[in-house]
Design a protein around this motif. Structure first.
Motif, PDB file in Angstrom:
ATOM      1  N   MET A 222      37.986  36.531  44.242  1.00  0.00           N
ATOM      2  CA  MET A 222      36.720  36.010  43.724  1.00  0.00           C
ATOM      3  C   MET A 222      35.760  35.779  44.892  1.00  0.00           C
ATOM      4  SD  MET A 222      36.063  32.369  41.787  1.00  0.00           S
ATOM      5  CE  MET A 222      36.661  32.771  40.162  1.00  0.00           C
ATOM      6  N   LYS A 223      34.505  36.089  44.644  1.00  0.00           N
ATOM      7  CA  LYS A 223      33.473  35.832  45.651  1.00  0.00           C
ATOM      8  C   LYS A 223      32.400  34.922  45.058  1.00  0.00           C
ATOM      9  CE  LYS A 223      34.158  39.986  48.286  1.00  0.00           C
ATOM     10  NZ  LYS A 223      33.547  41.069  49.030  1.00  0.00           N
ATOM     11  N   ALA A 224      31.747  34.144  45.895  1.00  0.00           N
ATOM     12  CA  ALA A 224      30.705  33.224  45.438  1.00  0.00           C
ATOM     13  C   ALA A 224      29.472  33.376  46.312  1.00  0.00           C
ATOM     14  CB  ALA A 224      31.206  31.784  45.498  1.00  0.00           C
TER      15      ALA A 224
ATOM     16  N   GLU B 149      39.414  28.533  43.201  1.00  0.00           N
ATOM     17  CA  GLU B 149      38.721  29.401  42.235  1.00  0.00           C
ATOM     18  C   GLU B 149      38.230  28.629  41.008  1.00  0.00           C
ATOM     19  OE1 GLU B 149      40.923  32.895  41.215  1.00  0.00           O
ATOM     20  OE2 GLU B 149      40.511  33.827  43.144  1.00  0.00           O
TER      21      GLU B 149
ATOM     22  N   GLN C 184      34.347  28.234  39.972  1.00  0.00           N
ATOM     23  CA  GLN C 184      33.853  28.670  38.665  1.00  0.00           C
ATOM     24  C   GLN C 184      33.149  27.519  37.955  1.00  0.00           C
ATOM     25  OE1 GLN C 184      34.365  32.025  37.232  1.00  0.00           O
ATOM     26  NE2 GLN C 184      32.589  31.124  36.217  1.00  0.00           N
TER      27      GLN C 184
ATOM     28  N   ASP D 268      29.377  27.321  36.586  1.00  0.00           N
ATOM     29  CA  ASP D 268      29.034  27.008  35.198  1.00  0.00           C
ATOM     30  C   ASP D 268      28.067  25.833  35.104  1.00  0.00           C
ATOM     31  OD1 ASP D 268      30.748  29.013  34.396  1.00  0.00           O
ATOM     32  OD2 ASP D 268      32.390  27.660  33.861  1.00  0.00           O
TER      33      ASP D 268
ATOM     34  N   ILE E  85      26.422  32.607  41.751  1.00  0.00           N
ATOM     35  CA  ILE E  85      27.055  33.803  41.206  1.00  0.00           C
ATOM     36  C   ILE E  85      28.505  33.790  41.667  1.00  0.00           C
ATOM     37  CG2 ILE E  85      27.049  36.338  41.194  1.00  0.00           C
ATOM     38  CD1 ILE E  85      23.975  34.910  42.527  1.00  0.00           C
ATOM     39  N   VAL E  86      29.437  33.824  40.735  1.00  0.00           N
ATOM     40  CA  VAL E  86      30.847  34.004  41.081  1.00  0.00           C
ATOM     41  C   VAL E  86      31.326  35.252  40.361  1.00  0.00           C
ATOM     42  CG1 VAL E  86      31.450  31.615  41.663  1.00  0.00           C
ATOM     43  CG2 VAL E  86      31.506  32.345  39.288  1.00  0.00           C
ATOM     44  N   GLU E  87      32.027  36.064  41.091  1.00  0.00           N
ATOM     45  CA  GLU E  87      32.471  37.329  40.496  1.00  0.00           C
ATOM     46  C   GLU E  87      33.778  37.747  41.114  1.00  0.00           C
ATOM     47  OE1 GLU E  87      29.611  40.100  43.287  1.00  0.00           O
ATOM     48  OE2 GLU E  87      29.064  39.771  41.221  1.00  0.00           O
TER      49      GLU E  87
END
Ligand code: SF4
Length: 61
Positions: free
Chosen positions: A1-3, A43, A47, A51, A59-61
């Protein structure tokens, strides 16, 4: 996951830093993601921060 934090949207409310200090930090008046590769143990918090950011700057993806 990246932020990531969009610096054009962030208002510097510091909520993400409270929720997930492992990843987010203040850089002057705005937040930054200090680690763009989110550690596995952070993570869920990253997230949550995404939210709950009131302006949708994370942005988290
Ligand atoms: S929660 Fe959103 S607006 Fe608040 S400091 Fe973090 S990125 Fe910026």
């Amino acid at each position: 996951m990246k932020a990531y934090v969009d610096p054009d949207l962030c208002t510097g409310c510091e909520l993400c830093v409270d929720i997930c200090p492992e990843v987010f930090s203040m850089n002057g008046d705005i937040a930054i993601a200090v680690k763009d590769a989110v550690p596995a143990e952070a993570e869920e918090a990253a997230q949550d921060a995404g939210d709950q950011c009131p302006v949708g700057a994370i942005i988290v993806e």
